[in-house]
Design a protein around this motif. Sequence first.
Motif, PDB file in Angstrom:
ATOM      1  N   ALA A  17       0.833  -1.147  -0.069  1.00 39.81           N
ATOM      2  CA  ALA A  17      -0.008   0.190   0.090  1.00 39.81           C
ATOM      3  C   ALA A  17       0.889   1.296   0.055  1.00 39.81           C
ATOM      4  O   ALA A  17       1.331   1.757   1.084  1.00 39.81           O
ATOM      5  CB  ALA A  17      -0.853  -0.093   1.150  1.00 39.81           C
ATOM      6  N   LEU A  18       1.128   1.708  -1.088  1.00 46.07           N
ATOM      7  CA  LEU A  18       2.034   2.663  -1.350  1.00 46.07           C
ATOM      8  C   LEU A  18       1.236   4.122  -1.528  1.00 46.07           C
ATOM      9  O   LEU A  18       0.160   3.951  -2.288  1.00 46.07           O
ATOM     10  CB  LEU A  18       3.193   2.682  -2.261  1.00 46.07           C
ATOM     11  CG  LEU A  18       4.006   1.567  -2.070  1.00 46.07           C
ATOM     12  CD1 LEU A  18       5.065   1.150  -3.250  1.00 46.07           C
ATOM     13  CD2 LEU A  18       4.821   1.627  -0.836  1.00 46.07           C
ATOM     14  N   ALA A  19       1.747   5.041  -1.276  1.00 48.12           N
ATOM     15  CA  ALA A  19       1.068   6.465  -1.563  1.00 48.12           C
ATOM     16  C   ALA A  19       0.762   6.753  -2.896  1.00 48.12           C
ATOM     17  O   ALA A  19       1.744   6.337  -3.819  1.00 48.12           O
ATOM     18  CB  ALA A  19       1.933   7.703  -0.946  1.00 48.12           C
ATOM     19  N   GLY A  20      -0.317   6.833  -3.369  1.00 50.53           N
ATOM     20  CA  GLY A  20      -0.721   7.072  -5.031  1.00 50.53           C
ATOM     21  C   GLY A  20      -1.330   6.088  -5.495  1.00 50.53           C
ATOM     22  O   GLY A  20      -1.445   6.180  -6.510  1.00 50.53           O
ATOM     23  N   GLN A  21      -1.276   5.105  -4.702  1.00 48.80           N
ATOM     24  CA  GLN A  21      -1.843   3.681  -5.635  1.00 48.80           C
ATOM     25  C   GLN A  21      -3.224   3.326  -5.100  1.00 48.80           C
ATOM     26  O   GLN A  21      -3.595   2.090  -5.138  1.00 48.80           O
ATOM     27  CB  GLN A  21      -0.933   2.387  -4.990  1.00 48.80           C
ATOM     28  CG  GLN A  21       0.666   2.373  -5.441  1.00 48.80           C
ATOM     29  CD  GLN A  21       1.328   1.159  -5.285  1.00 48.80           C
ATOM     30  OE1 GLN A  21       0.887   0.484  -4.506  1.00 48.80           O
ATOM     31  NE2 GLN A  21       2.500   0.989  -5.945  1.00 48.80           N
ATOM     32  N   GLY A  22      -3.834   4.410  -4.684  1.00 49.76           N
ATOM     33  CA  GLY A  22      -5.358   4.137  -4.406  1.00 49.76           C
ATOM     34  C   GLY A  22      -5.682   3.713  -2.969  1.00 49.76           C
ATOM     35  O   GLY A  22      -4.733   3.286  -2.142  1.00 49.76           O
ATOM     36  N   PRO A  23      -6.969   3.400  -2.799  1.00 55.46           N
ATOM     37  CA  PRO A  23      -7.292   2.738  -1.454  1.00 55.46           C
ATOM     38  C   PRO A  23      -6.791   1.440  -1.247  1.00 55.46           C
ATOM     39  O   PRO A  23      -6.678   0.507  -2.157  1.00 55.46           O
ATOM     40  CB  PRO A  23      -8.901   2.948  -1.602  1.00 55.46           C
ATOM     41  CG  PRO A  23      -9.104   3.560  -2.869  1.00 55.46           C
ATOM     42  CD  PRO A  23      -7.971   3.458  -3.898  1.00 55.46           C
ATOM     43  N   VAL A  24      -6.674   1.270  -0.023  1.00 54.89           N
ATOM     44  CA  VAL A  24      -6.074  -0.195   0.637  1.00 54.89           C
ATOM     45  C   VAL A  24      -7.384  -1.089   0.541  1.00 54.89           C
ATOM     46  O   VAL A  24      -8.568  -0.722   1.080  1.00 54.89           O
ATOM     47  CB  VAL A  24      -5.690  -0.112   2.218  1.00 54.89           C
ATOM     48  CG1 VAL A  24      -5.421  -1.488   2.680  1.00 54.89           C
ATOM     49  CG2 VAL A  24      -4.480   0.924   2.096  1.00 54.89           C
ATOM     50  N   LYS A  25      -7.050  -2.194   0.151  1.00 54.87           N
ATOM     51  CA  LYS A  25      -8.160  -3.295  -0.073  1.00 54.87           C
ATOM     52  C   LYS A  25      -8.286  -4.153   1.315  1.00 54.87           C
ATOM     53  O   LYS A  25      -7.230  -4.747   1.779  1.00 54.87           O
ATOM     54  CB  LYS A  25      -7.689  -4.175  -1.369  1.00 54.87           C
ATOM     55  CG  LYS A  25      -7.765  -3.568  -2.596  1.00 54.87           C
ATOM     56  CD  LYS A  25      -7.433  -4.391  -3.686  1.00 54.87           C
ATOM     57  CE  LYS A  25      -7.047  -3.465  -4.841  1.00 54.87           C
ATOM     58  NZ  LYS A  25      -6.290  -2.486  -4.993  1.00 54.87           N
TER      59      LYS A  25
END
Length: 349
Positions: A17-25
């Motif tokens: 979960a990196l910044a800019g990769q969208g919401p955490v699933k």
Amino acid sequence: MKHILVLLSLIFLAEPALAGQGPVKVLVERLTKQVSTELAPMQGVLYFDKVGKPSTEVDGLVSHVYFSNGDTVKSGDVLVRLNTDFIDQDIRLKQTEIQRLNIRIEHARKDLERYVKLFDQEAASETAFENLSYAHKELIKEREALSVTLDKIRLKRDKSTIRAPFDGIILEKNVDKGNWINSGISLCKIGSTGDLFVNVPVNETLLKFARPGTPVRVILHAFDREVTGKMEGVLPLADEKTKNVSLKVRVPDQEMAVENMSATVYIPTSMKKKLTQIPRDAILSRGEKSILYTVVDHKAKSLALEVLFYKGAYAYSNSACLAAGMTVIVDGNQRLMENQPVHILGDRL
């Protein structure tokens, strides 16, 4: 559908979960309310409620010892044998005496039969006939006395083999081969494996919640094992200073159980009430606090809570911030931050 969601979660949650990769699933589960009692972990020790100290009923020289400290024995197992050489000789002697007496009885019986015929023919006196009859009866009584003596000697031989009175563990060994022991001397100490308990000191105010027959969770630390115990009552003596009382909690037979091993027992500390049931996977430790994440406007929102106790895959709490039906994150929560966007893959239940 449920299996597909779980599979998808394993794939997506493995992605960083990196910044800019969208919401955490994430996966979620809904909270429920359950009627339960509050539980508190209490420290106790294992003990055997039934302890035997087998001894002999006869004196003798120990010829064999079949156990050692810590051995597990079954009811009827031979523990000790005493030397029976002299007893065996006495048995053979009495058997020989009875055989000789049988010959005399048979001889007297035949003499009596001849005298009966002579007496019927009036060829023998009544006195001689009666004397022979009494002599025959006396020999029979003597044989009966010898038989009783023989039975007594055989019983002594049987008592020279000492057996385990019940299934148990040898806690203490007091005899070795070659020892001379007198009747009444304890040979060992056996703890009954069918009567294994935890002694749990608790405050006297908790007695009203300790109902006999109630199942309780027990942690045996030496084995890193959790078992289900059952409350069976109270030892009838309170500590004079602390006023603590000792609860008796029966636990199943445990291999290699040792007296005074430590155990933690989760004891009821309240009457039954509605508590919030929380999946263990939803709870995270943050320092000394416990938190969980719920979802508000598609964002992770942390809530601090007080966990009263754990039971199986769930924890229980009476925290006011928790409500039945509330959605909590159970998978993907380890890497979340406050107000971080989340994408719900599905409900785990």
